[in-house]
Design a protein around this motif. Sequence first.
Motif, PDB file in Angstrom:
ATOM      1  N   LEU A  23      -6.764  19.228  -9.206  1.00  0.00           N
ATOM      2  CA  LEU A  23      -5.969  19.295  -7.981  1.00  0.00           C
ATOM      3  C   LEU A  23      -6.838  19.081  -6.745  1.00  0.00           C
ATOM      4  CD1 LEU A  23      -3.259  20.323  -6.550  1.00  0.00           C
ATOM      5  CD2 LEU A  23      -4.438  22.483  -6.458  1.00  0.00           C
ATOM      6  N   SER A  32      -6.723  11.456  -2.657  1.00  0.00           N
ATOM      7  CA  SER A  32      -5.545  10.901  -1.981  1.00  0.00           C
ATOM      8  C   SER A  32      -5.719  10.957  -0.471  1.00  0.00           C
ATOM      9  CB  SER A  32      -4.238  11.558  -2.410  1.00  0.00           C
ATOM     10  OG  SER A  32      -4.430  12.828  -2.889  1.00  0.00           O
ATOM     11  N   GLY A  33      -6.470  11.971   0.035  1.00  0.00           N
ATOM     12  CA  GLY A  33      -6.767  11.990   1.458  1.00  0.00           C
ATOM     13  C   GLY A  33      -7.520  10.741   1.887  1.00  0.00           C
ATOM     14  N   PHE A  34      -8.547  10.361   1.124  1.00  0.00           N
ATOM     15  CA  PHE A  34      -9.295   9.147   1.432  1.00  0.00           C
ATOM     16  C   PHE A  34      -8.389   7.927   1.387  1.00  0.00           C
ATOM     17  CE2 PHE A  34     -13.215  11.513   0.317  1.00  0.00           C
ATOM     18  CZ  PHE A  34     -13.968  11.148   1.405  1.00  0.00           C
ATOM     19  N   GLU A  82       0.530   8.922  -6.451  1.00  0.00           N
ATOM     20  CA  GLU A  82       0.772  10.353  -6.276  1.00  0.00           C
ATOM     21  C   GLU A  82       1.754  10.873  -7.319  1.00  0.00           C
ATOM     22  OE1 GLU A  82      -0.754  12.637  -4.015  1.00  0.00           O
ATOM     23  OE2 GLU A  82      -2.035  10.898  -4.262  1.00  0.00           O
ATOM     24  N   PHE A 106       0.488   4.048  -2.950  1.00  0.00           N
ATOM     25  CA  PHE A 106       0.242   5.470  -2.688  1.00  0.00           C
ATOM     26  C   PHE A 106       1.275   6.342  -3.395  1.00  0.00           C
ATOM     27  CE2 PHE A 106       1.463   9.051   0.104  1.00  0.00           C
ATOM     28  CZ  PHE A 106       0.347   9.833  -0.088  1.00  0.00           C
ATOM     29  N   VAL A 107       2.563   5.996  -3.255  1.00  0.00           N
ATOM     30  CA  VAL A 107       3.606   6.844  -3.836  1.00  0.00           C
ATOM     31  C   VAL A 107       3.503   6.839  -5.366  1.00  0.00           C
ATOM     32  CG1 VAL A 107       6.079   7.171  -4.047  1.00  0.00           C
ATOM     33  CG2 VAL A 107       5.118   6.547  -1.865  1.00  0.00           C
ATOM     34  N   ILE A 148       0.356  13.976  -9.239  1.00  0.00           N
ATOM     35  CA  ILE A 148       0.968  15.302  -9.097  1.00  0.00           C
ATOM     36  C   ILE A 148       1.566  15.758 -10.418  1.00  0.00           C
ATOM     37  CG2 ILE A 148       2.773  16.602  -7.912  1.00  0.00           C
ATOM     38  CD1 ILE A 148       2.243  14.989  -5.450  1.00  0.00           C
ATOM     39  N   TYR A 184      -1.265  17.086 -12.426  1.00  0.00           N
ATOM     40  CA  TYR A 184      -1.731  18.435 -12.088  1.00  0.00           C
ATOM     41  C   TYR A 184      -1.015  19.457 -12.975  1.00  0.00           C
ATOM     42  CZ  TYR A 184      -3.290  16.436  -7.592  1.00  0.00           C
ATOM     43  OH  TYR A 184      -3.880  15.699  -6.619  1.00  0.00           O
ATOM     44  N   ILE A 185       0.310  19.258 -13.134  1.00  0.00           N
ATOM     45  CA  ILE A 185       1.089  20.229 -13.924  1.00  0.00           C
ATOM     46  C   ILE A 185       0.792  20.051 -15.404  1.00  0.00           C
ATOM     47  CG2 ILE A 185       3.384  21.187 -14.276  1.00  0.00           C
ATOM     48  CD1 ILE A 185       4.290  19.664 -11.818  1.00  0.00           C
ATOM     49  N   PHE A 229       0.817  -1.208   0.000  1.00  0.00           N
ATOM     50  CA  PHE A 229       0.000   0.000   0.000  1.00  0.00           C
ATOM     51  C   PHE A 229       0.854   1.263   0.000  1.00  0.00           C
ATOM     52  CE2 PHE A 229      -3.424  -2.873   1.195  1.00  0.00           C
ATOM     53  CZ  PHE A 229      -4.427  -2.387   0.390  1.00  0.00           C
ATOM     54  N   ILE A 230       2.090   1.169   0.513  1.00  0.00           N
ATOM     55  CA  ILE A 230       2.952   2.356   0.494  1.00  0.00           C
ATOM     56  C   ILE A 230       3.370   2.674  -0.939  1.00  0.00           C
ATOM     57  CG2 ILE A 230       5.117   3.343   1.310  1.00  0.00           C
ATOM     58  CD1 ILE A 230       4.915   1.727   3.791  1.00  0.00           C
ATOM     59  N   VAL A 267      -5.111   7.700   1.749  1.00  0.00           N
ATOM     60  CA  VAL A 267      -4.138   7.639   2.841  1.00  0.00           C
ATOM     61  C   VAL A 267      -4.816   7.210   4.132  1.00  0.00           C
ATOM     62  CG1 VAL A 267      -2.688   9.071   4.279  1.00  0.00           C
ATOM     63  CG2 VAL A 267      -2.574   9.301   1.843  1.00  0.00           C
ATOM     64  N   ALA A 308      -6.705  15.693  -4.662  1.00  0.00           N
ATOM     65  CA  ALA A 308      -6.159  15.701  -3.312  1.00  0.00           C
ATOM     66  C   ALA A 308      -7.158  15.110  -2.322  1.00  0.00           C
ATOM     67  CB  ALA A 308      -5.795  17.129  -2.913  1.00  0.00           C
ATOM     68  N   VAL A 309      -8.458  15.355  -2.533  1.00  0.00           N
ATOM     69  CA  VAL A 309      -9.454  14.711  -1.664  1.00  0.00           C
ATOM     70  C   VAL A 309      -9.342  13.198  -1.790  1.00  0.00           C
ATOM     71  CG1 VAL A 309     -11.909  14.376  -1.264  1.00  0.00           C
ATOM     72  CG2 VAL A 309     -11.052  16.643  -1.762  1.00  0.00           C
TER      73      VAL A 309
END
Lengths: 101, 490
Positions: free
Chosen positions: B157, B164-166, B130, B126-127, B134, B137-138, B122-123, B168, B161-162
Motif C-alpha cells: 500500500l 501512483s503519486g509520482f 489504480e 492511471f484509472v 487498489i 492491496y486487498i 494517460f487518464i 499522477v 501509493a508513492v
Amino acid sequence: MQVGLHHYLVVSALLFSLGLLGVLARRNLLVIYMGLELMLNAANLALVAFSRYNANLNGQVMVFFIITVAAAEVAVGLSLIVALYRKRQSAHVEDLTSLKL
Amino acid sequence: MNYSLLTLEILVTLLGLGVLLAGLWVPAGARKLIGYGAATLVGVILTYAIGGASPADGTAFGGMFVVDAMSNFFKGFFLLAAVVVLLLSLDYADTLVGYAEYCALTLFALVGMLFAASANDFILLFVALELITITFYILVSFQRNRIASIEAGVKYLILGAVASGFMVFGTALIFGSANTTNFFEIAAKQAELTKSPLFLTGLLLTIVGLGFKIAAFPFQMWAPDVYQGAPSPTVAFLATGSKAAGFVLLLRIAFGVVPDLTAQWSRLFLGFGIVTILYGSLCAIPQRSVKRIMGYSSIANAGYLLLGIAAASLNGSAAVMTYLGGYIFTVLAAFAAISVVVAHTDSDDISAFAGLGQRSAWLATALTVGMVSLAGIPPLAGFFAKFYLLRAVAEHVMIDKAFLVALLVACVGVVISLYYYFGILRAAFFPRHAPDLAPIAVSSTAKLAIILAVAGTVYLGIEPEPMVKVAQQAAAGLKTLPEAPQTAAK
C-alpha cells in the motif's frame, strides 16, 4: 504582483516534495498516509493550474478521477492500517519486521 | 460509440458483480461453487476472446480506449492467468474469509488489466492501473488472521501509493506541456514536445510509476516481501497479470507515444535493466522461502524485459511480448505447485518442498517445468523467451557497444539463476533430511490448473513460431498507429 502559472507550479512542486519527505521521514503509518495524500493533491493543484492557463478543461476532469481514486485508496489503506493495529497494537513502520530473509 | 470493442471488459465486470451478489445467497457450505462458476465463466470469456470473435481494431471513448493487435494479444493472457488463479484459489476457499469477495476482487483486478491493455490516454492509464493496484492491496492482505499477509499489504500500500503519486504528478506535467493526455495526439507532436523539459520530467515520473508495477530496480523493494506474505494465488496473479499490465503500458508509451525518445533513452533502460537483473539474481541466492525466491526471480525477469525495451526495435518489442507470454505460463506452472504445497503444509520454506518428487507426481511435474523453464533451458517456453530477447539485444550491439555489457550480464544472470532454481528442485528430488513423505492429495481443480500451465509452457517451447508471429504483428501495429491521430472531443 501578478500570480501566474509558475507560482502555482512552484507551490505544487513544494507540496509534492513535502509529501514525499513525509513518507520518507515519518515513522507513523497514519502520518505517512497524510504525506501520500499531499502528493496526490499537489498533482491536482498542478492539473487545475495548467487547465486554467491552457484553457483546457480536460485537466479538471482528470482531477475528479484522481479525487475519486484517492478516496478509494484511503478507504482501503485506512482499513488495512486498522487491521494491522488490531494485530500488532502499533501503527509504526519499525514494527513491520515479520517478513525477512 | 462502438460498445462491441469493450465486450470483454463489460462481460468480466458483470461477472464480478454477479459473483459479489452470489456471495450473498450461496450458503457458506457451498462457497466453492462460486469459485467453480467464476473460473468456468472466465474460461468461456477466454474462448470467446481467442475464438476469432475479437472485435476489429478501433477506438472508443474519444480515442481513450484502443483495440489493436497488442491489446488482443495481452487480453488473452490476462484472461488465462485469471482462470488459473481462480482454479488455484479453490484450494484456499476454506482459509480465505469471504471467498466470494476474493473471487470478485480477482475479477475486478482482471478488468483493470484488460483496460490497461487498451489504455490510450494517460487518464485511462492511471484509472486502470489504480483499479489493479487498489484491488491488489486487498487481495494481498486477504488472510487477515496472518500478520505476514497484513504486513505485506501495508508495505504494498505505502510503496504503491508513492508510485501512483509520482505517476499522477508526471501526468499533470505531461498535460501541462502537451495540453492533451491522448497518446495519439502526443505522438503526433512528439518532435517538439521532447524538447520541453517539463514534458521530459513528466514522462520520467510516469515511467517511475510503471517501474514500480513491473518491480524494476530501484522500485523493487516491495516485491520480495509482498510475494512472501500474500496468499499464493494472489502472488500468481501479481507475478503474471500485474507485471504484464505494467509492461503493456510501458511498451505502448515507449513505442506508441515517444518512439524517437525511447531510442535516445535506450541506455537509460539498459542501465536499469542490467542493475535489475543483477539485483534480482544475487539477492535470490541466500533465500530460504520459495515465494520470496519467486519475488527476486520476478525482479530479475523485469530486468531481462527492460533489455528488450532498451533495444528499441521491432524485434525488441516483439521479443518482450513473446517473453511475457512464455513467462506467464511458466510462472503459473510454478505457482500451481507452490500454491498447493503451501496450502497443504502451511509453510513456504524450501524444506516444505523436500521429497516432493515422491509425495506427488503432479506437483513435482509442475514445479520442475516451472523452474526449468524459468532457468531458460530448452525446450521449454522460458528458453525461447530468453533466446528471442537476447537476439534482439545482440542485434543492437553493432549500434551501441553498451549492449555487449548487457548481453554478458544477462548470461551471468542466467547462470546465477540456475543455482537458486535448481536449489528448489534439489530439495524436491534429493532432500538432505528424511522428510515427511506422505502423499499430497491434489484437488481436481489444481490438476486442471497444472495441465493448463504446463501444456502452455511445453507447447510454447516446442512450437514458439505462431506466438512470435502474433507478437511481431502486434509490435508492428504499435508503430503504425500514431500515423492516424484522433480528433479530440471538444
